[in-house]
Scaffold this motif. Structure first.
Motif, PDB file in Angstrom:
ATOM      1  N   LYS A   1      69.857  12.199  -4.996  1.00  0.00           N
ATOM      2  CA  LYS A   1      71.063  12.936  -4.640  1.00  0.00           C
ATOM      3  C   LYS A   1      71.571  13.752  -5.827  1.00  0.00           C
ATOM      4  CE  LYS A   1      75.496  12.459  -2.334  1.00  0.00           C
ATOM      5  NZ  LYS A   1      76.449  11.539  -1.678  1.00  0.00           N
ATOM      6  N   VAL A   2      71.505  13.159  -7.023  1.00  0.00           N
ATOM      7  CA  VAL A   2      71.907  13.886  -8.241  1.00  0.00           C
ATOM      8  C   VAL A   2      71.017  15.117  -8.406  1.00  0.00           C
ATOM      9  CG1 VAL A   2      72.074  13.773 -10.764  1.00  0.00           C
ATOM     10  CG2 VAL A   2      72.806  11.816  -9.389  1.00  0.00           C
ATOM     11  N   TYR A   3      69.715  14.924  -8.180  1.00  0.00           N
ATOM     12  CA  TYR A   3      68.768  16.041  -8.283  1.00  0.00           C
ATOM     13  C   TYR A   3      69.140  17.169  -7.322  1.00  0.00           C
ATOM     14  CZ  TYR A   3      64.377  18.632  -7.928  1.00  0.00           C
ATOM     15  OH  TYR A   3      63.428  19.630  -7.913  1.00  0.00           O
ATOM     16  N   ARG A   4      69.455  16.802  -6.061  1.00  0.00           N
ATOM     17  CA  ARG A   4      69.817  17.813  -5.049  1.00  0.00           C
ATOM     18  C   ARG A   4      71.087  18.559  -5.447  1.00  0.00           C
ATOM     19  NH1 ARG A   4      68.201  13.789  -1.312  1.00  0.00           N
ATOM     20  NH2 ARG A   4      70.370  13.206  -0.961  1.00  0.00           N
ATOM     21  N   ILE A   5      72.092  17.807  -5.907  1.00  0.00           N
ATOM     22  CA  ILE A   5      73.365  18.430  -6.301  1.00  0.00           C
ATOM     23  C   ILE A   5      73.168  19.369  -7.487  1.00  0.00           C
ATOM     24  CG2 ILE A   5      75.653  17.971  -7.289  1.00  0.00           C
ATOM     25  CD1 ILE A   5      75.719  15.398  -5.564  1.00  0.00           C
ATOM     26  N   MET A   6      72.417  18.904  -8.490  1.00  0.00           N
ATOM     27  CA  MET A   6      72.192  19.747  -9.672  1.00  0.00           C
ATOM     28  C   MET A   6      71.411  21.008  -9.304  1.00  0.00           C
ATOM     29  SD  MET A   6      71.511  16.987 -12.738  1.00  0.00           S
ATOM     30  CE  MET A   6      71.375  18.256 -14.009  1.00  0.00           C
ATOM     31  N   ARG A   7      70.490  20.863  -8.378  1.00  0.00           N
ATOM     32  CA  ARG A   7      69.709  22.025  -7.934  1.00  0.00           C
ATOM     33  C   ARG A   7      70.605  23.019  -7.189  1.00  0.00           C
ATOM     34  NH1 ARG A   7      64.037  21.487  -4.670  1.00  0.00           N
ATOM     35  NH2 ARG A   7      63.496  23.669  -4.826  1.00  0.00           N
ATOM     36  N   GLU A   8      71.482  22.476  -6.356  1.00  0.00           N
ATOM     37  CA  GLU A   8      72.419  23.308  -5.592  1.00  0.00           C
ATOM     38  C   GLU A   8      73.382  24.053  -6.513  1.00  0.00           C
ATOM     39  OE1 GLU A   8      75.980  22.550  -2.380  1.00  0.00           O
ATOM     40  OE2 GLU A   8      74.313  21.134  -2.391  1.00  0.00           O
ATOM     41  N   LEU A   9      73.822  23.363  -7.590  1.00  0.00           N
ATOM     42  CA  LEU A   9      74.768  23.968  -8.534  1.00  0.00           C
ATOM     43  C   LEU A   9      74.058  24.758  -9.648  1.00  0.00           C
ATOM     44  CD1 LEU A   9      77.244  20.961  -8.983  1.00  0.00           C
ATOM     45  CD2 LEU A   9      77.550  22.974  -7.542  1.00  0.00           C
ATOM     46  N   VAL A  10      72.730  24.808  -9.588  1.00  0.00           N
ATOM     47  CA  VAL A  10      71.892  25.475 -10.598  1.00  0.00           C
ATOM     48  C   VAL A  10      72.222  24.948 -12.002  1.00  0.00           C
ATOM     49  CG1 VAL A  10      70.855  27.675 -11.268  1.00  0.00           C
ATOM     50  CG2 VAL A  10      72.096  27.525  -9.113  1.00  0.00           C
ATOM     51  N   LEU A  11      72.267  23.615 -12.125  1.00  0.00           N
ATOM     52  CA  LEU A  11      72.486  22.971 -13.418  1.00  0.00           C
ATOM     53  C   LEU A  11      71.126  22.552 -13.953  1.00  0.00           C
ATOM     54  CD1 LEU A  11      75.538  20.700 -12.524  1.00  0.00           C
ATOM     55  CD2 LEU A  11      75.563  22.990 -13.514  1.00  0.00           C
ATOM     56  N   LYS A  12      70.590  23.353 -14.863  1.00  0.00           N
ATOM     57  CA  LYS A  12      69.237  23.120 -15.360  1.00  0.00           C
ATOM     58  C   LYS A  12      69.262  22.914 -16.873  1.00  0.00           C
ATOM     59  CE  LYS A  12      64.563  24.918 -14.934  1.00  0.00           C
ATOM     60  NZ  LYS A  12      63.713  26.036 -14.477  1.00  0.00           N
ATOM     61  N   CYS A  13      68.615  21.843 -17.286  1.00  0.00           N
ATOM     62  CA  CYS A  13      68.500  21.555 -18.713  1.00  0.00           C
ATOM     63  C   CYS A  13      67.576  22.593 -19.342  1.00  0.00           C
ATOM     64  CB  CYS A  13      67.944  20.146 -18.924  1.00  0.00           C
ATOM     65  SG  CYS A  13      67.693  19.735 -20.645  1.00  0.00           S
ATOM     66  N   VAL A  14      68.127  23.406 -20.237  1.00  0.00           N
ATOM     67  CA  VAL A  14      67.332  24.490 -20.836  1.00  0.00           C
ATOM     68  C   VAL A  14      66.882  24.170 -22.254  1.00  0.00           C
ATOM     69  CG1 VAL A  14      68.380  26.295 -19.443  1.00  0.00           C
ATOM     70  CG2 VAL A  14      69.423  25.669 -21.617  1.00  0.00           C
ATOM     71  N   LYS A  15      67.292  23.051 -22.796  1.00  0.00           N
ATOM     72  CA  LYS A  15      66.991  22.741 -24.191  1.00  0.00           C
ATOM     73  C   LYS A  15      65.503  22.524 -24.434  1.00  0.00           C
ATOM     74  CE  LYS A  15      71.262  22.877 -25.426  1.00  0.00           C
ATOM     75  NZ  LYS A  15      71.753  23.924 -26.290  1.00  0.00           N
ATOM     76  N   PHE A  16      64.761  22.159 -23.388  1.00  0.00           N
ATOM     77  CA  PHE A  16      63.350  21.846 -23.579  1.00  0.00           C
ATOM     78  C   PHE A  16      62.454  23.081 -23.525  1.00  0.00           C
ATOM     79  CE2 PHE A  16      65.105  17.771 -22.837  1.00  0.00           C
ATOM     80  CZ  PHE A  16      64.312  16.910 -23.554  1.00  0.00           C
ATOM     81  N   MET A  17      63.058  24.255 -23.480  1.00  0.00           N
ATOM     82  CA  MET A  17      62.274  25.485 -23.487  1.00  0.00           C
ATOM     83  C   MET A  17      61.806  25.817 -24.907  1.00  0.00           C
ATOM     84  SD  MET A  17      62.314  26.197 -20.333  1.00  0.00           S
ATOM     85  CE  MET A  17      61.703  27.862 -20.238  1.00  0.00           C
ATOM     86  N   ARG A  18      62.522  25.293 -25.913  1.00  0.00           N
ATOM     87  CA  ARG A  18      62.264  25.660 -27.295  1.00  0.00           C
ATOM     88  C   ARG A  18      61.167  24.797 -27.903  1.00  0.00           C
ATOM     89  NH1 ARG A  18      65.276  23.587 -31.236  1.00  0.00           N
ATOM     90  NH2 ARG A  18      64.931  24.498 -33.270  1.00  0.00           N
ATOM     91  N   LYS A  19      60.251  25.413 -28.597  1.00  0.00           N
ATOM     92  CA  LYS A  19      59.178  24.678 -29.257  1.00  0.00           C
ATOM     93  C   LYS A  19      59.587  24.372 -30.698  1.00  0.00           C
ATOM     94  CE  LYS A  19      55.902  25.134 -26.026  1.00  0.00           C
ATOM     95  NZ  LYS A  19      55.078  24.091 -25.481  1.00  0.00           N
ATOM     96  N   SER A  20      59.114  23.260 -31.218  1.00  0.00           N
ATOM     97  CA  SER A  20      59.364  22.939 -32.622  1.00  0.00           C
ATOM     98  C   SER A  20      58.105  22.332 -33.217  1.00  0.00           C
ATOM     99  CB  SER A  20      60.548  21.983 -32.769  1.00  0.00           C
ATOM    100  OG  SER A  20      60.342  20.823 -32.022  1.00  0.00           O
ATOM    101  N   GLY A  21      57.835  22.674 -34.452  1.00  0.00           N
ATOM    102  CA  GLY A  21      56.596  22.240 -35.087  1.00  0.00           C
ATOM    103  C   GLY A  21      56.653  20.822 -35.603  1.00  0.00           C
TER     104      GLY A  21
END
Length: 199
Positions: free
Chosen positions: A36-56
């Motif tokens: 249900k949390v997944y559905r709500i976050m998807r509906e509200l477009v709440l997406k964790c963007v921190k994991f897009m960044r690469k680090s060495g």
């Protein structure tokens, strides 16, 4: 519930995905399913963007500079006994474009607690020896069984001073196989979360 989730997501600076949001909600007393949390976050477009960044990752391997210890953990990363299995490694942070900072924590696999750590601007031997000496004091006072410390095959961990200090204090040395990150998964996971969620 949508407002609660949206407020929580904002409060944790958009760093958590739906699974960790669910855990936070349950700790706060909300009875809610992760789907249900997944559905709500998807509906509200709440997406964790921190994991897009690469680090060495810092690589301290310099060829065979000392004796390589056998892998005592063999990917068995859990234990019901405090201070029985410890893991360590070094990672690098870049800041102000040119500067670097090196971190060496030692983690107890009993509860994944960092029991000691050191940071330095250069990856010198002191970076690993100082937290090791602190760890040995903790082991002497609190360990019920003989301790193993697991690392990669970096030059710090093959150094005579590191090896001798472990032997003198009856601590088993354990090492990952060369270029095999999964042999130290617990440490790699910690560095990944630290860099993506905090750094």
């Amino acid at each position: 519930m949508k407002k609660v989730i949206a407020d929580l997501f904002k409060k944790i600076h958009e760093r958590y995905g739906y699974k960790r949001i669910t855990k936070k909600l349950k700790k706060s007393g909300h009875s809610i399913n992760h789907k249900k949390v997944y559905r709500i976050m998807r509906e509200l477009v709440l997406k964790c963007v921190k994991f897009m960044r690469k680090s060495g990752k810092y690589n301290s391997y310099k060829g065979n500079v000392g004796k390589v210890a056998k892998n005592r953990l063999s990917r068995r990363f859990s234990t019901p006994i405090p201070l029985q299995k410890l893991v360590t490694d070094i990672t690098e942070f870049k800041y102000l474009d040119e500067e670097k900072l090196y971190l060496n924590p030692i983690i107890d696999l009993y509860n994944e607690e960092i029991i000691t750590y050191e940071t330095k601007k250069r990856p010198t031997l002191d970076l690993v020896m100082e937290p090791l000496m602190d760890t040995i004091e903790i082991i002497k006072n609190h360990a019920a069984y003989r301790t193993s410390i697991h690392s990669d095959q970096g030059w710090h961990y093959e150094h005579n001073q590191w090896v001798r200090t472990l032997k003198e204090n009856r601590v088993f040395q354990s090492m990952s196989r060369k270029a095999t990150c999964p042999d130290n998964t617990s440490m790699e996971n910690f560095f990944g979360i630290l860099k993506q969620e905090m750094y």
